[in-house]
Design an enzyme around this catalytic site. Structure first.
Site, short mmCIF file in Angstrom:
data_model
loop_
_atom_site.label_atom_id
_atom_site.label_comp_id
_atom_site.label_asym_id
_atom_site.label_seq_id
_atom_site.Cartn_x
_atom_site.Cartn_y
_atom_site.Cartn_z
N TYR A 14 0.66 -1.14 0.05
CA TYR A 14 -0.04 -0.27 -0.10
C TYR A 14 0.88 1.19 -0.07
O TYR A 14 0.17 2.45 0.12
CB TYR A 14 -0.86 0.01 1.20
CG TYR A 14 -2.02 -1.11 1.19
CD1 TYR A 14 -2.95 -1.11 0.26
CD2 TYR A 14 -1.95 -2.21 1.89
CE1 TYR A 14 -4.00 -2.12 0.18
CE2 TYR A 14 -2.83 -3.24 1.88
CZ TYR A 14 -3.78 -3.24 1.07
OH TYR A 14 -4.60 -4.45 1.08
N HIS B 271 -4.83 5.94 -0.77
CA HIS B 271 -5.46 5.95 0.31
C HIS B 271 -4.49 5.86 1.62
O HIS B 271 -4.89 6.34 2.67
CB HIS B 271 -5.83 4.29 0.60
CG HIS B 271 -7.26 4.33 1.04
ND1 HIS B 271 -8.23 5.38 1.39
CD2 HIS B 271 -7.98 3.30 1.69
CE1 HIS B 271 -9.33 4.96 1.96
NE2 HIS B 271 -9.26 3.53 2.31
N TYR C 115 -5.41 -1.55 9.53
CA TYR C 115 -5.88 -1.22 8.19
C TYR C 115 -7.09 -0.14 8.61
O TYR C 115 -7.56 0.13 9.57
CB TYR C 115 -6.60 -2.57 7.73
CG TYR C 115 -5.80 -3.68 7.41
CD1 TYR C 115 -5.28 -3.42 5.91
CD2 TYR C 115 -5.22 -4.72 8.11
CE1 TYR C 115 -4.26 -4.26 5.57
CE2 TYR C 115 -4.20 -5.50 7.61
CZ TYR C 115 -3.92 -5.33 6.29
OH TYR C 115 -2.90 -6.34 5.84
N ASN D 161 -9.99 0.52 7.78
CA ASN D 161 -11.39 0.48 8.27
C ASN D 161 -11.59 0.01 9.76
O ASN D 161 -12.80 0.03 10.36
CB ASN D 161 -12.18 -0.48 7.53
CG ASN D 161 -12.21 -0.35 6.00
OD1 ASN D 161 -11.97 0.61 5.58
ND2 ASN D 161 -12.81 -1.24 5.14
N ASN E 235 -13.79 5.43 5.32
CA ASN E 235 -14.22 4.37 6.25
C ASN E 235 -13.30 4.44 7.27
O ASN E 235 -13.75 4.05 8.60
CB ASN E 235 -14.20 2.87 5.58
CG ASN E 235 -15.32 2.74 4.66
OD1 ASN E 235 -16.40 3.12 4.86
ND2 ASN E 235 -15.10 2.10 3.55
#
EC number: 3.1.1.29
Length: 190
Positions: free
Chosen positions: A14, A19, A64, A66, A112
């Site tokens: 990532y 994000h 993560y 969320n 989120n």
């Protein structure tokens, strides 16, 4: 004492994605003070800095995106930090690339990580700094593919300009509060 939280996803795949711009922002802040991240409270990495006499805890949740609220609550509880003293830095698909937007409170707006923090705190009343990642107004077929995608070369140039300003805005918050930071930094970066 203040808490600055950069949102992102922990795996190396990532790194460099839209994000994860929250991680990039807090890494820039920590690096400017020569601070390194190490194991923090709960599932997070943390760095500690002192800015103009104010102690600042910087965290990157390792849960993560969320589930970011777990790391935020753990740090707030351990350091006894109240909601007024936290700033969450994250990406915003609804803002054009090259824009940052600070707010004292508000909804998750489809983000989120913010949604989970709101659920975990039981409140929308905490400061957030959103970094625009929207390139154009064309409709996207997959939001997740876009936000989890890597920045293009042109986008990288924009982010290289915006990250120092994001850092300045976050540090302004730690000393002068959210209203002052909003008045000084809620404008497009040129």
């Amino acid at each position: 004492m203040k808490l600055i939280v950069g949102l992102g996803n922990p795996e190396s795949r990532y790194i460099g994605t839209r994000h994860n711009i929250g991680f990039s922002a807090v890494e820039k802040i920590a690096a400017s003070f020569g601070a390194n991240f190490s194991k923090g409270k709960g599932k997070s990495l943390e760095a500690k800095i002192t800015h103009r006499g104010e102690q600042v805890i910087i965290i990157k949740p390792m849960t993560y995106m969320n589930l970011s609220g777990h790391a935020v609550v753990a740090a707030m509880n351990f350091y006894k930090i109240v909601r007024n003293d936290i700033l969450i830095i994250c990406d915003d698909l609804n803002l054009p690339s090259g824009t940052i937007r600070l707010r004292a409170k508000g909804s998750a707006g489809g983000q989120n990580g913010l949604k989970h923090i709101i659920e975990s705190l039981g409140s929308e009343e905490f400061a957030r700094l959103r970094i625009g990642i929207r390139v154009d107004e064309t409709s996207l077929t997959s939001f997740s593919s876009f936000v989890l995608g890597k920045f293009s070369e042109n986008e990288k140039v924009v982010m290289e300009k915006i990250l120092p300003i994001t850092s300045d805005a976050a540090l302004d918050f730690t000393i002068n509060g959210i209203e002052h930071a909003m008045n000084n930094y809620n404008k497009p970066v040129t």
